[in-house]
Enzyme design. Structure first.
Site, PDB file in Angstrom:
ATOM      1  N   HIS A 131     -25.402  -4.598 -50.968  1.00 31.56           N
ATOM      2  CA  HIS A 131     -25.464  -6.063 -50.867  1.00 31.56           C
ATOM      3  C   HIS A 131     -24.057  -6.633 -50.658  1.00 31.56           C
ATOM      4  O   HIS A 131     -23.843  -7.468 -49.765  1.00 31.56           O
ATOM      5  CB  HIS A 131     -26.092  -6.615 -52.153  1.00 31.56           C
ATOM      6  CG  HIS A 131     -26.128  -8.104 -52.270  1.00 31.56           C
ATOM      7  ND1 HIS A 131     -27.295  -8.829 -52.200  1.00 31.56           N
ATOM      8  CD2 HIS A 131     -25.143  -9.013 -52.481  1.00 31.56           C
ATOM      9  CE1 HIS A 131     -27.023 -10.118 -52.346  1.00 31.56           C
ATOM     10  NE2 HIS A 131     -25.724 -10.261 -52.522  1.00 31.56           N
ATOM     11  N   GLU A 132     -23.100  -6.188 -51.456  1.00 27.43           N
ATOM     12  CA  GLU A 132     -21.738  -6.739 -51.357  1.00 27.43           C
ATOM     13  C   GLU A 132     -21.089  -6.372 -50.026  1.00 27.43           C
ATOM     14  O   GLU A 132     -20.451  -7.202 -49.381  1.00 27.43           O
ATOM     15  CB  GLU A 132     -20.876  -6.272 -52.534  1.00 27.43           C
ATOM     16  CG  GLU A 132     -21.336  -6.770 -53.902  1.00 27.43           C
ATOM     17  CD  GLU A 132     -21.587  -8.269 -53.960  1.00 27.43           C
ATOM     18  OE1 GLU A 132     -21.026  -9.020 -53.157  1.00 27.43           O
ATOM     19  OE2 GLU A 132     -22.397  -8.688 -54.804  1.00 27.43           O
ATOM     20  N   HIS A 134     -22.358  -8.516 -47.285  1.00 28.12           N
ATOM     21  CA  HIS A 134     -21.721  -9.828 -47.147  1.00 28.12           C
ATOM     22  C   HIS A 134     -20.554  -9.759 -46.164  1.00 28.12           C
ATOM     23  O   HIS A 134     -20.298 -10.718 -45.422  1.00 28.12           O
ATOM     24  CB  HIS A 134     -21.220 -10.345 -48.500  1.00 28.12           C
ATOM     25  CG  HIS A 134     -22.272 -11.020 -49.318  1.00 28.12           C
ATOM     26  ND1 HIS A 134     -23.052 -12.048 -48.825  1.00 28.12           N
ATOM     27  CD2 HIS A 134     -22.683 -10.829 -50.599  1.00 28.12           C
ATOM     28  CE1 HIS A 134     -23.884 -12.456 -49.778  1.00 28.12           C
ATOM     29  NE2 HIS A 134     -23.689 -11.729 -50.858  1.00 28.12           N
ATOM     30  N   TYR A 172     -21.774 -20.423 -46.916  1.00 28.20           N
ATOM     31  CA  TYR A 172     -22.336 -19.990 -48.185  1.00 28.20           C
ATOM     32  C   TYR A 172     -22.786 -21.143 -49.074  1.00 28.20           C
ATOM     33  O   TYR A 172     -22.377 -21.287 -50.207  1.00 28.20           O
ATOM     34  CB  TYR A 172     -21.318 -19.104 -48.921  1.00 28.20           C
ATOM     35  CG  TYR A 172     -21.940 -18.206 -49.960  1.00 28.20           C
ATOM     36  CD1 TYR A 172     -22.793 -17.175 -49.594  1.00 28.20           C
ATOM     37  CD2 TYR A 172     -21.685 -18.400 -51.304  1.00 28.20           C
ATOM     38  CE1 TYR A 172     -23.370 -16.362 -50.539  1.00 28.20           C
ATOM     39  CE2 TYR A 172     -22.254 -17.586 -52.272  1.00 28.20           C
ATOM     40  CZ  TYR A 172     -23.100 -16.570 -51.874  1.00 28.20           C
ATOM     41  OH  TYR A 172     -23.679 -15.751 -52.818  1.00 28.20           O
ATOM     42  N   GLU A 178     -27.394 -14.706 -48.315  1.00 22.48           N
ATOM     43  CA  GLU A 178     -27.808 -13.910 -49.471  1.00 22.48           C
ATOM     44  C   GLU A 178     -28.941 -12.952 -49.108  1.00 22.48           C
ATOM     45  O   GLU A 178     -28.951 -11.793 -49.510  1.00 22.48           O
ATOM     46  CB  GLU A 178     -28.276 -14.840 -50.595  1.00 22.48           C
ATOM     47  CG  GLU A 178     -27.215 -15.168 -51.602  1.00 22.48           C
ATOM     48  CD  GLU A 178     -26.598 -13.902 -52.173  1.00 22.48           C
ATOM     49  OE1 GLU A 178     -27.340 -13.042 -52.675  1.00 22.48           O
ATOM     50  OE2 GLU A 178     -25.373 -13.766 -52.103  1.00 22.48           O
ATOM     51  N   ASP A 230     -25.475 -22.999 -58.160  1.00 18.27           N
ATOM     52  CA  ASP A 230     -25.510 -21.795 -57.328  1.00 18.27           C
ATOM     53  C   ASP A 230     -25.332 -22.114 -55.834  1.00 18.27           C
ATOM     54  O   ASP A 230     -26.073 -21.634 -54.993  1.00 18.27           O
ATOM     55  CB  ASP A 230     -26.846 -21.062 -57.585  1.00 18.27           C
ATOM     56  CG  ASP A 230     -26.998 -19.788 -56.792  1.00 18.27           C
ATOM     57  OD1 ASP A 230     -25.986 -19.102 -56.558  1.00 18.27           O
ATOM     58  OD2 ASP A 230     -28.149 -19.477 -56.391  1.00 18.27           O
ATOM     59  N   HIS A 251     -29.039 -18.034 -54.263  1.00 18.16           N
ATOM     60  CA  HIS A 251     -29.737 -16.861 -54.806  1.00 18.16           C
ATOM     61  C   HIS A 251     -31.188 -17.185 -55.169  1.00 18.16           C
ATOM     62  O   HIS A 251     -31.907 -16.319 -55.664  1.00 18.16           O
ATOM     63  CB  HIS A 251     -29.029 -16.326 -56.048  1.00 18.16           C
ATOM     64  CG  HIS A 251     -27.671 -15.758 -55.771  1.00 18.16           C
ATOM     65  ND1 HIS A 251     -26.535 -16.537 -55.739  1.00 18.16           N
ATOM     66  CD2 HIS A 251     -27.269 -14.492 -55.492  1.00 18.16           C
ATOM     67  CE1 HIS A 251     -25.489 -15.765 -55.475  1.00 18.16           C
ATOM     68  NE2 HIS A 251     -25.900 -14.529 -55.304  1.00 18.16           N
TER      69      HIS A 251
END
Lengths: 111, 357
Positions: free
Chosen positions: B175-176, B179, B190, B199, B272, B277
């Site tokens: 996931h990271e 990005h 974002y 996301e 958020d 998310h």
């Protein structure tokens, strides 16, 4: 002086609200925290909010301060939080009363 | 050295030409590759690969498009509990395991993710130019998070009460790194809907990295994100579920998974970054529906469609769900034919979450 903090976002997006009312604290401690808040340029940060930074999955911090009838609301990505603001946020999160952790959602545990 | 023979191309640096070769339309790609061909630089092979990649269905053809020499270059740093990203490097490419679980999980997870992008889509690292994969572990004191800071992937150890070590789940690592890929391609802003799409792309890539590692078909996969990250005290399968957004956890301390799975439940919030998310559950679920409808390995067709849509020039940094959905349909038509079952599956996936194209 009323202080409300919300940490949201991050990979897990768990929402941590916490509140602190310095009027309910011993005088010396209240003065200490009010001095910390005095270090923050609340007006400028509030006007520039939300402060968004680079990258993804950083925490988002919201600090609401009610002081002498004036209300300031600062929203900033973790990466954009200046040290003097972080000091107050950490103080409220560790010392303040927390209604409880909850996942971010509409109307959940809003302080 | 780039030698200048044509005045027009003097103004267009190889980087610009490569961008055209990768993202332009058919005639622009041909033109850019021809221009670059005049330049006998090492960039040529990469650009040719990019052009091939942009073209058609490439299962089977991928091996030809991949640079055989592409290899991960991983560097893991230890922040030693401080909130800093310039720690001491503890493991570099080719080094033996350190014995530190987080450092070794990050190293291995980067390897799995690098191989996923290279072997499935012919992508050479985050920027498709072999960018070193930098990871920071033990960031902060009991720091319950992992993030991409624009240059590197950063992992905390968790608070130990609610969340544990963030490197424990391969899909969190994927996931990271995902990005970084999204930032390099569409650079989706974002916050709000483009942020939720950003996301979702990362959850899609993270889940696909895990599925490929485990050799699972769409039917066999659990479609969970972060299933190893909760401490044993928390009642939950994972942090998110692409199969059933909103049902990943339900716990007295942390509450119930708040993700929507349908546009009618879209959440407007200031928290958020505008619910990035939260509303990611909607495109996450659309991807799950498409992948299971198509069957087989999800990274081969559904994943390829999502990846090509992310790279498509009509996807902008401010694009929302509907724009992305339309781009996926367009890309699918180009890859598999306008009347293909793939196009029907993609349309069906978006309709299932309330998006009429």
């Amino acid at each position: 002086m009323q202080l409300d903090v919300v940490r949201s976002g991050g990979f897990a997006n768990l929402r941590f609200p916490a509140s602190l009312d310095t009027d309910e604290l011993p005088r010396a401690e209240a003065q200490e925290i009010e001095a910390l808040v005095g270090e923050i340029d609340l007006k400028s940060l509030a006007e520039r909010s939300p402060l968004r930074g680079a990258g993804a999955d950083r925490f988002q911090y919201e600090l609401k301060v009610v002081r002498d009838g004036a209300e300031y609301r600062v929203i900033a990505s973790e990466s954009e939080v200046p040290p003097e603001l972080r000091a107050v946020i950490d103080r409220v999160l560790t010392q303040g009363s927390a209604p409880g952790t909850s996942a971010t959602g509409p109307g959940q545990g809003r302080p | 050295m780039h030698r200048c023979r044509d005045p027009l191309h003097c103004l267009l640096t190889p980087a610009v030409l490569e961008n055209v070769a990768r993202n332009g339309d058919e005639s622009q790609r041909d033109w850019a590759v021809r221009a670059l061909n005049r330049d006998q630089s090492i960039r040529l092979a990469r650009v040719q690969n990019a052009k091939v990649r942009g073209r058609g269905p490439r299962e089977g053809a991928d091996a030809l498009a991949v640079e055989p020499t592409a290899k991960a270059n991983r560097i893991i740093y230890d922040a030693e509990g401080a909130e800093k990203v310039r720690g001491r490097s503890v493991r570099r490419e080719g080094d033996k395991p350190t014995g530190d679980t987080a450092a070794d999980e990050a190293y291995d997870g980067f390897g799995d993710t690098f191989n996923f992008f290279l072997e499935a889509y012919g992508r050479n690292s985050i920027d498709d130019e072999g960018m070193p994969l930098r990871g920071v572990v033990h960031f902060g004191a009991q720091y319950p998070n992992a993030f991409w800071d624009g240059k590197r992937m950063v992992f905390g150890d968790g608070d130990g009460q609610i969340l544990g070590r963030m490197t424990a789940s391969l899909d969190v690592i994927g996931h990271e790194l995902g990005h970084g890929v999204t930032e390099d391609e569409a650079a989706l802003e974002y916050f709000g809907q483009s942020g939720a799409l950003n996301e979702s792309m990362s959850d899609v890539f993270g889940s696909l990295v895990k599925q490929r590692k485990l050799n699972q078909t769409a039917e066999q996969a659990d479609w969970l994100i972060g299933s190893e990250v909760w401490t044993p005290d928390i009642a939950g399968d994972a942090l998110r579920s692409m199969k059933a957004p909103g049902q990943a956890y339900d716990d007295p301390l942390v509450g119930k998974d708040p993700q929507p799975a349908h546009m009618r439940d879209y959440i407007d919030t200031i928290d958020d970054n505008g619910g990035v998310h939260l509303n990611s559950g909607i495109p996450n679920h659309a991807f799950y529906v498409v992948a299971t409808q198509l069957g087989g390995y999800a990274w081969e067709r559904a994943g390829r469609i999502w990846y090509e849509a992310l790279r498509h020039p009509t996807l902008k940094s401010t694009s929302g769900f509907r724009r992305f959905a339309r781009v996926t349909r367009r890309v699918t038509g180009r890859l598999y034919g306008r009347d293909s079952g793939e196009v029907k599956a993609v349309q069906g996936g978006w309709e299932a979450v309330g998006l009429q194209l």
